[in-house]
Design an enzyme around this catalytic site. Structure first.
Site, PDB file in Angstrom:
ATOM      1  N   TYR A  59      51.184  36.440  38.368  1.00  0.00           N
ATOM      2  CA  TYR A  59      51.497  37.606  39.190  1.00  0.00           C
ATOM      3  C   TYR A  59      50.280  38.505  39.347  1.00  0.00           C
ATOM      4  CZ  TYR A  59      51.740  40.769  35.102  1.00  0.00           C
ATOM      5  OH  TYR A  59      51.443  41.525  33.986  1.00  0.00           O
ATOM      6  N   LYS A  90      46.882  35.882  34.249  1.00  0.00           N
ATOM      7  CA  LYS A  90      47.905  36.918  34.471  1.00  0.00           C
ATOM      8  C   LYS A  90      49.255  36.215  34.667  1.00  0.00           C
ATOM      9  CE  LYS A  90      48.358  41.476  36.604  1.00  0.00           C
ATOM     10  NZ  LYS A  90      48.605  42.234  35.387  1.00  0.00           N
ATOM     11  N   GLU A 128      42.690  44.564  23.650  1.00  0.00           N
ATOM     12  CA  GLU A 128      43.168  45.350  24.796  1.00  0.00           C
ATOM     13  C   GLU A 128      44.501  45.962  24.408  1.00  0.00           C
ATOM     14  OE1 GLU A 128      44.197  43.058  28.307  1.00  0.00           O
ATOM     15  OE2 GLU A 128      44.944  41.396  27.129  1.00  0.00           O
ATOM     16  N   LEU A 178      42.911  40.297  29.500  1.00  0.00           N
ATOM     17  CA  LEU A 178      43.005  40.187  30.951  1.00  0.00           C
ATOM     18  C   LEU A 178      41.783  40.860  31.579  1.00  0.00           C
ATOM     19  CD1 LEU A 178      45.158  39.283  33.167  1.00  0.00           C
ATOM     20  CD2 LEU A 178      45.452  41.729  33.491  1.00  0.00           C
TER      21      LEU A 178
END
Ligand code: PDD
Length: 301
Positions: free
Chosen positions: A45, A160, A192, A216
């Site tokens: 996505y 993702k 992250e 990411l």
């Protein structure tokens, strides 16, 4: 691209979404229960901000989408002009406004549940746009609380993927502990957030972990680094140890929905003096200027 059905739903004035070549009202959009996105979380996505009706870094988002698709052995079902045309049509429903586009591509349905990737299968492509929901002004001014948590996700966090169960649980655990984000630690390094990228400020220098399979490659992260370079703010892509995180002068998280957000409490201890720091204030200003130019339709670098 538009058929008779599409014309009908447009005339009714209902907000349209895109599903597999058609534009239709959200409540009419359905997918087969055998879709591999539903059965296996087999899909990817993107979340793309749209400021003043203008898409934010579309080329970067589409490139990351290509990378995610390639990593899961899929091809992009649409060409760049097809993406542009469909996103233009969806965003034109809320002319000139700030929006958030969600797009998802799953591998589709082969009619049976089998982990192996079927040779002949058509993907499911779903895209919608909604009015942007920003952090409120108070939250931006005061910052957020975060807690650290072991990074218990898989080893391809650069994809993702829609398979977000770990992120969902991590975010919920953060909320149980009175915080709104979990900062993830893998092998003693902060990677992250559960839903964002991570920056710290140490002795006036901005630091973020280098891109790797463990995080990411955030589009907002890249813009923050570009803005730092343009404005002469010293920055470095370097691993952030747990000790560096806990002694940082400032901590920020970035994402398409959070934009740039200061973390003022980490594990119930104040970060710096417990208020968003001076380097954060500068970056929030640069980011705001960038956004305002986009909203005003000015050319950007
Ligand atoms: N998430 N890291 C993770 C794990 C994320 O889920 C996100 C964003 C980011 C930031 O990426 P970007 O700057 O490109 O938004 C980093 C989106 C917003 C979401 O899942 O809704």
């Amino acid at each position: 691209m538009a058929g008779v059905e599409d014309q009908k739903s447009m005339q009714s004035g209902a907000a349209e979404i895109y599903l597999n070549g058609r534009f239709l009202p959200l409540e009419e959009a359905t997918i087969p229960v055998m879709d591999r996105g539903f059965l296996f979380g087999d899909g990817v996505y993107e979340v793309i901000p749209c400021y003043g009706g203008r898409l934010f870094r579309l080329e970067h988002h589409l490139q990351r989408l290509d990378n995610s698709l390639h990593a899961i052995r899929m091809q992009n079902p649409l060409t760049r002009p097809e993406w542009q045309a469909l996103l233009d049509r969806l965003t034109a429903q809320l002319p000139g406004s700030d929006q958030s586009i969600y797009l998802q591509i799953t591998r589709g349905s082969s009619g049976k549940r089998d982990h192996a990737i079927p040779p002949q299968i058509s993907p499911t492509v779903f895209v919608m746009t909604q009015p942007a929901i920003y952090p409120d002004a108070t939250t931006l001014a005061t910052g957020i609380k975060a807690v650290t948590h072991q990074d218990n996700r898989w080893l391809r966090c650069d994809i993702k993927a829609i398979t977000l169960l770990a992120n969902v649980l991590l975010r919920s655990e953060a909320m149980d502990r009175g915080a709104s984000e979990a900062i993830l630690i893998r092998d003693g390094q902060a990677t992250e957030g559960a839903t964002s990228n991570l920056f710290i400020v140490q002795a006036g220098e901005l630091i973020t972990p280098p891109k790797s399979d463990h995080l990411l490659p955030g589009i907002t992260r890249d813009l923050v680094l570009e803005l730092a370079q343009q404005h002469g703010l010293p920055y470095r892509e370097q691993a952030i140890s747990e000790a560096m995180l806990h002694s940082a002068d400032e901590i920020w998280v970035t994402s398409s929905t959070k934009e740039v957000m200061a973390v003022v409490m980490l594990d119930h201890q104040p970060v710096g003096n417990g208020k968003p720091g001076p380097i954060y204030a500068r970056m929030a200003g640069f980011y705001g200027e960038y956004k305002a130019l986009l909203q005003a339709g000015q050319p950007l670098s």
